[in-house]
Write a protein that holds these residues in place. Structure first.
Motif, PDB file in Angstrom:
ATOM      1  N   ARG A 175       0.836  -1.206   0.000  1.00 22.99           N
ATOM      2  CA  ARG A 175       0.000   0.000   0.000  1.00 22.99           C
ATOM      3  C   ARG A 175       0.871   1.257   0.000  1.00 22.99           C
ATOM      4  O   ARG A 175       0.581   2.241  -0.701  1.00 22.99           O
ATOM      5  CB  ARG A 175      -0.907   0.001   1.230  1.00 22.99           C
ATOM      6  N   GLY A 202       2.149   2.057  -3.306  1.00 21.19           N
ATOM      7  CA  GLY A 202       1.113   2.337  -4.293  1.00 21.19           C
ATOM      8  C   GLY A 202       0.870   1.212  -5.268  1.00 21.19           C
ATOM      9  O   GLY A 202       0.309   1.442  -6.352  1.00 21.19           O
ATOM     10  N   ARG A 205      -2.787   0.679  -6.057  1.00 22.30           N
ATOM     11  CA  ARG A 205      -3.427   1.812  -6.725  1.00 22.30           C
ATOM     12  C   ARG A 205      -3.107   1.859  -8.208  1.00 22.30           C
ATOM     13  O   ARG A 205      -3.648   2.670  -8.941  1.00 22.30           O
ATOM     14  CB  ARG A 205      -2.985   3.116  -6.061  1.00 22.30           C
TER      15      ARG A 205
END
Length: 412
Positions: free
Chosen positions: A246, A249, A252
């Motif tokens: 996380r 990233g 994402r």
């Protein structure tokens, strides 16, 4: 006439009278207690997924069944295997040879579980495994003295791999703990991914135990351009790896994380903000039904900071079924032969508040449904430990590897 010497006559008379005059009345000896050893990680990376809560669950099984009322005493011992097979084997051997331990449970490490399986077969004791996940325990490494409860690599791969590929996650990269469980999980999950039409782009194996920085492994996974990164680890390793993913990233950028295995204890450590949206499989969750909620109410006062996951629940249910077999046979015969106790457990239907009704197959595999869960978003959680949304159920007869495909030599 030959006269018997007076000394010989008195000695003979004393010998004849001795049993009546001098032997105290015989006392009934109390039966030796049934001893259960909880062999677990009490200090390492799997402490929360194993350790103290597993111990509490074993003790809860003893309390719930109440064999003391039937004249059978049960004692529960604990031991920290430190995730080292040699340490675990030495401790288990001492338990059996010196402390009279009849059954060893939990054993949340596949390499250790294989070692304990060999020992209990040699010593004719019992292993009720709830923590190790290698499907080989009921396959080529099956034993007449071991029962494998809860989950295994085949079930987890079956429940998570196929569903993820169906939802579009058709290319995978694995980050794998470098020991028996990780290797087996990688083989099983890779097989299900490819069978569902997906592909495996690559894998990296990290040293276990002792790895805390997963950056290089995540970079390799990202470079593979796989849509799904399969994290084949558990405990604090899983928590650390997801947190770092996380932070970098990774998720994402269109990459999904699949934790296999993951437990509710891992989600608690991560927090819903970080874990939301993850798919995972467990065979137990505290909020599944009235019976699981009833069990949770009994155990919560003893484990207020670490609610039971499927591994803990498996320790409870395995101990309960073992003790039911002991009660059925009697403590003496149960202590005399672990193999006989396992045979009795296979002949008896299982039933407990964590898994409901079920059976133990001839290969030692305990069979029950498996569940696919999605981790809730923070705004959807109604309170403490309300982390899962049920996404699907795999029926008991489909959840585990067919017995004929496992290669268990006991089946002939």
């Amino acid at each position: 006439m030959i006269q018997t010497p007076r000394r010989r006559l008195l000695a003979g008379g004393a010998a004849l009278l001795a049993p009546t005059l001098f032997t105290p009345p015989a006392r009934a000896q109390a039966a030796a207690p049934i001893r259960i050893g909880v062999l677990a990680d009490f200090s390492g990376p799997y402490r929360d997924t194993s350790g103290p809560t597993a111990l509490a669950c074993a003790r809860q099984a003893v309390e719930d069944l109440g064999l003391a009322n039937r004249g059978i005493q049960v004692e529960v011992l604990q031991g920290d295997h430190q995730n080292k097979p040699d340490v675990a084997l030495a401790l288990a051997r001492r338990w059996i040879d010196q402390d009279g331990v009849d059954m060893i449970t939990e054993v949340n490490n596949s390499a250790i579980a294989f070692a304990i399986a060999g020992l209990v077969q040699e010593k004719d004791r019992v292993q009720m495994n709830s923590g190790a996940l290698s499907a080989a325990l009921t396959g080529e490494r099956c034993s007449p003295n071991t029962i494998h409860w809860t989950a295994d690599t085949w079930m987890l791969a079956n429940a998570v791999g196929r569903a993820t590929v169906r939802n579009g996650g058709d290319s995978w990269y694995f980050i794998t703990a470098d020991y028996a469980f990780g290797h087996q999980m990688e083989r099983d999950l890779g097989r299900f991914v490819t069978a569902a039409g997906g592909k495996v782009a690559g894998s990296s194996r990290f040293p276990f135990p002792g790895t805390t920085d997963f950056a290089s492994f995540l970079v390799q996974a990202q470079s593979s351009r796989a849509k799904v990164i399969g994290l084949l680890m558990a405990g604090t390793d899983m928590v650390n790896c997801i947190k770092q993913a996380r932070e970098f990233g990774v998720a994402r950028r269109g990459v999904k994380l699949a934790g296999t295995p993951m437990f509710v204890t891992d989600i608690h450590a991560l927090g819903l903000e970080t874990a939301q949206g993850l798919l995972l499989a467990e065979a137990y969750y505290w909020d599944l039904n009235d019976r699981t909620r009833a069990f949770n109410q009994r155990i919560r006062p003893k484990t207020p900071a670490n609610w039971p996951n499927q591994e803990h629940a498996g320790t409870y249910a395995a101990c309960l079924h073992y003790l039911k077999a002991v009660a059925d046979m009697g403590a003496g015969p149960a202590k005399a032969s672990g193999r006989a106790v396992v045979a009795r457990m296979k002949a008896m239907p299982t039933d407990d508040d964590c898994f409901g009704a079920g059976v133990v197959r001839a290969d030692g595999r305990k069979v029950h449904p498996a569940y696919l869960f999605e981790v809730k978003a923070p705004g959807d959680s109604r309170g403490p430990w309300d982390y899962y949304r049920l996404s699907g159920t795999v029926a008991a007869e489909e959840a585990f590897r067919p017995m004929a495909e496992g290669g268990c030599p006991m089946l002939g």
